[in-house]
Scaffold this motif. Structure first.
Motif, PDB file in Angstrom:
ATOM      1  N   GLU A 374     -15.424   6.602 -18.766  1.00 57.99           N
ATOM      2  CA  GLU A 374     -15.036   7.150 -17.465  1.00 57.99           C
ATOM      3  C   GLU A 374     -13.803   8.034 -17.596  1.00 57.99           C
ATOM      4  N   GLU A 375     -12.869   7.605 -18.416  1.00 61.24           N
ATOM      5  CA  GLU A 375     -11.645   8.380 -18.619  1.00 61.24           C
ATOM      6  C   GLU A 375     -11.937   9.706 -19.317  1.00 61.24           C
ATOM      7  N   LEU A 376     -12.815   9.690 -20.296  1.00 60.77           N
ATOM      8  CA  LEU A 376     -13.162  10.905 -21.015  1.00 60.77           C
ATOM      9  C   LEU A 376     -13.846  11.924 -20.105  1.00 60.77           C
ATOM     10  N   GLN A 377     -14.656  11.431 -19.173  1.00 63.97           N
ATOM     11  CA  GLN A 377     -15.309  12.334 -18.227  1.00 63.97           C
ATOM     12  C   GLN A 377     -14.273  13.024 -17.339  1.00 63.97           C
ATOM     13  N   LEU A 378     -13.288  12.255 -16.892  1.00 61.71           N
ATOM     14  CA  LEU A 378     -12.230  12.827 -16.067  1.00 61.71           C
ATOM     15  C   LEU A 378     -11.421  13.846 -16.864  1.00 61.71           C
ATOM     16  N   GLU A 379     -11.104  13.519 -18.122  1.00 62.04           N
ATOM     17  CA  GLU A 379     -10.342  14.434 -18.952  1.00 62.04           C
ATOM     18  C   GLU A 379     -11.108  15.728 -19.201  1.00 62.04           C
TER      19      GLU A 379
END
Length: 613
Positions: A374-379
């Protein structure tokens, strides 16, 4: 060629348009010692000797069972291995006695068991003696061992000079060249050499320039002449970093033919400004003159370049970055950035719904506790958004069109890692970043003392190879100042203030805890506060913090994320355990003595001896 008055007028306009960016860049040059280093003379004076109380404390230290590790190390280096073993064993027995399990309530008892023995061997210096004994068995003397450490440290410092300090002058000139023509020059443009993969080539070119200049300096008059002959080399590689060192030096020499005297007169025209810097203790240089000078010298380069083009100087065709000097027409930009014309319609928008502690830590501290995917998608969305804004600036003519640069910039795949300074860090990454900077700070300070004094000094209070203030400062900058990252000026100011608070409170706390004993003292430095902090240190922390936030930490996190959780978690546990053991032990037996709490540089001693003589 334009008159000096006109060149200075244009330079003032550039400084006015990009004042804060140029101020930070010039300050960074001064702190790194690349250029304008004399600017900071007003905050640099020789460090005074420690107060008489500290000296008396040092003289009062007796050779007893609480021997410091550096004393044991010196015995081992002197070849007295048996004596070092004896002293280390005595210290270990003393620690076992003091930490006997007979005493109730002692949680960290160290008199019995394998772990207790391991800890005692580390804290007593026994392992150090074993290591040095093994080195001695190879037939290496104390002088050879110290020489190896000095050579290694010298190599590290040389590499820092060649690949960082020396290259920074080209980066500064490139930034000023772009500031002349464009309204928006992002701080990330300092990485343009890395993006075109020419960093090492530029480093070699500039190193060869220094080498030839140094050799010519041996002829006295030749050194002065060649200084101006090679004056344009940093500008040439700023425009075309792919040029070879021979071609760059030769081209500079040919372009400066007939203009050395003009360059000299241009430098002399700043004498009144230099006098103002002297009268203001360098403050006017720091806040204006340095930026004004580099902008003026850049205008001089542009005028010489135009004349060289007009006169068809051999090799001038290598300077082919057209859009540093004139903006591309709308049709050319549309063709280069045609995808940007339609990107706004499908660019994903950032959406996240986080509540509670997760939301608070993510939004305010930049710490992520939720799944990596989820964090990588936001980044990725943040990265695409930032990239879109830069390309939109280039399309509208507000920023330099990097796609039209003669050397194509290679854009990395987002999944493979990128420099997204707005990223959020996981607890594992933060722990490992903490130790990376703790150890790096220790290596840096030890290396400086090795080169300057030829002496190994385990700096600061702890016994292990780490200095916590570097790691703690890095983490606080990355977390507490997370919300300021989109505003570089506020970020820089906040870093300076935060660093000052951390260093002052750390110094005050350790002095109170250990009866006034000091691990650093800035008495004698201009603008110091109680000897605990000084202007030079805070400015250094400010520049270092900016590099940390916008460059080093994101790059380091890219590598840390590749580490498997099964390896990263145990590594964090081991490092934290060793660190806490060192903290507890050093609280009882702090690392003190010659070179640590009473350090006086050999350079300082020699300088004062010559003055007194």
């Amino acid at each position: 060629m334009l008159k000096r008055k006109e060149m200075k007028k244009r330079a003032k306009q550039v400084v006015k348009k990009h004042y804060w960016l140029l101020l930070i860049l010039c300050l960074g040059m001064a702190l790194f010692g690349t250029e304008f280093s004399s600017t900071l003379n007003f905050v640099r004076t020789e460090r005074t000797e420690m107060d008489s109380k500290t000296k008396e404390n040092k003289n009062a230290i007796q050779y007893n069972s609480r021997l410091a590790l550096d004393d044991i190390l010196n015995d081992a280096l002197d070849g007295h291995i048996d004596e070092a073993y004896r002293l280390a064993n005595n210290l270990k027995l003393e620690e076992i006695t003091q930490n006997s399990t007979v005493q109730k309530g002692i949680v960290l008892g160290r008199s019995r068991g394998i772990l207790a023995d391991l800890v005692n061997n580390i804290t007593s210096g026994y392992f150090l003696v074993v290591l040095l004994s093994a080195i001695e068995s190879l037939g290496l003397s104390k002088n050879i061992i110290i020489a190896l450490f000095i050579i290694l440290s010298a190599i590290v410092l040389f590499l820092v000079w060649m690949f960082i300090k020396n290259v920074l002058q080209t980066i500064l000139r490139r930034m000023v060249l772009e500031c002349r023509l464009y309204d928006k020059v992002p701080f990330q443009r300092i990485l343009f050499l890395a993006k075109v993969k020419k960093w090492c080539k530029v480093a070699v070119t500039l190193a060869m320039k220094v080498l030839f200049q140094t050799l010519w300096a041996c002829t006295i008059i030749g050194g002065v002449i060649k200084r101006y002959s090679y004056y344009l080399v940093p500008y040439i590689v700023a425009e075309n970093p792919d040029i070879g060192w021979k071609e760059a030096i030769t081209l500079s020499r040919k372009m400066m033919g007939g203009y050395k005297w003009e360059c000299f007169k241009l430098e002399m025209s700043f004498l009144l400004w230099d006098m103002a810097g002297f009268l203001t203790l360098g403050i006017s240089d720091l806040f204006y003159t340095n930026a004004y000078k580099i902008a003026t010298y850049t205008e001089f380069y542009i005028q010489v370049r135009l004349l060289a083009k007009k006169n068809c100087v051999k090799g001038i065709e290598l300077l082919n970055d057209l859009y540093l000097y004139e903006k591309a027409d709308a049709l050319t930009l549309d063709e280069a950035y045609i995808d940007v014309l339609f990107m706004d319609y499908y660019l994903p928008k950032k959406t996240e719904h986080l509540n509670g502690i997760k939301g608070f830590m993510a939004r305010n501290l930049g710490i992520t506790l939720y799944p990596r995917k989820e964090e990588l998608q936001l980044e990725k969305m943040q990265y695409e958004d930032a990239k879109f804004r830069l390309m939109q600036d280039a399309l509208t003519g507000k920023g330099y069109p990097s796609r039209l640069f003669p050397i194509p910039e290679k854009e990395k795949d987002v999944k493979a890692g990128h420099i997204n300074y707005m990223r959020r860090y996981s607890p594992i990454s933060l722990v490992l970043i903490f130790f990376v900077f703790c150890v790096t700070g220790w290596v840096w300070e030890v290396s400086l003392h090795l080169v300057a004094d030829g002496t190994f000094v385990n700096r600061r209070m702890l016994h292990g190879p780490w200095i916590p203030i570097y790691g703690a400062g890095s983490l606080l900058i990355l977390t507490l100042l997370y919300r300021l990252r989109r505003k570089p000026i506020l970020e820089f100011t906040a870093i300076v203030i935060l660093s000052g608070v951390i260093e002052y409170m750390t110094s005050y706390y350790t002095e109170c805890l250990f009866n006034g004993k000091k691990w650093w003292d800035y008495q004698g430095y201009f603008l110091n506060l109680d000897g605990r902090i000084c202007a030079e240190g805070l400015l250094t922390f400010g520049i270092g913090g900016m590099i940390l936030v916008y460059l080093i930490a994101p790059m380091l996190d890219n590598y840390l994320r590749k580490m498997k959780t099964q390896i990263a978690v145990p590594l964090c546990v081991i490092l934290l355990s060793l660190f806490m053991i060192d903290q507890v032990y050093s609280f009882i037996n702090p690392n003190t003595g010659h070179g640590i709490t009473d350090y006086i540089s050999k350079i300082y001693i020699e300088t004062n001896s010559s003055v007194r003589g």
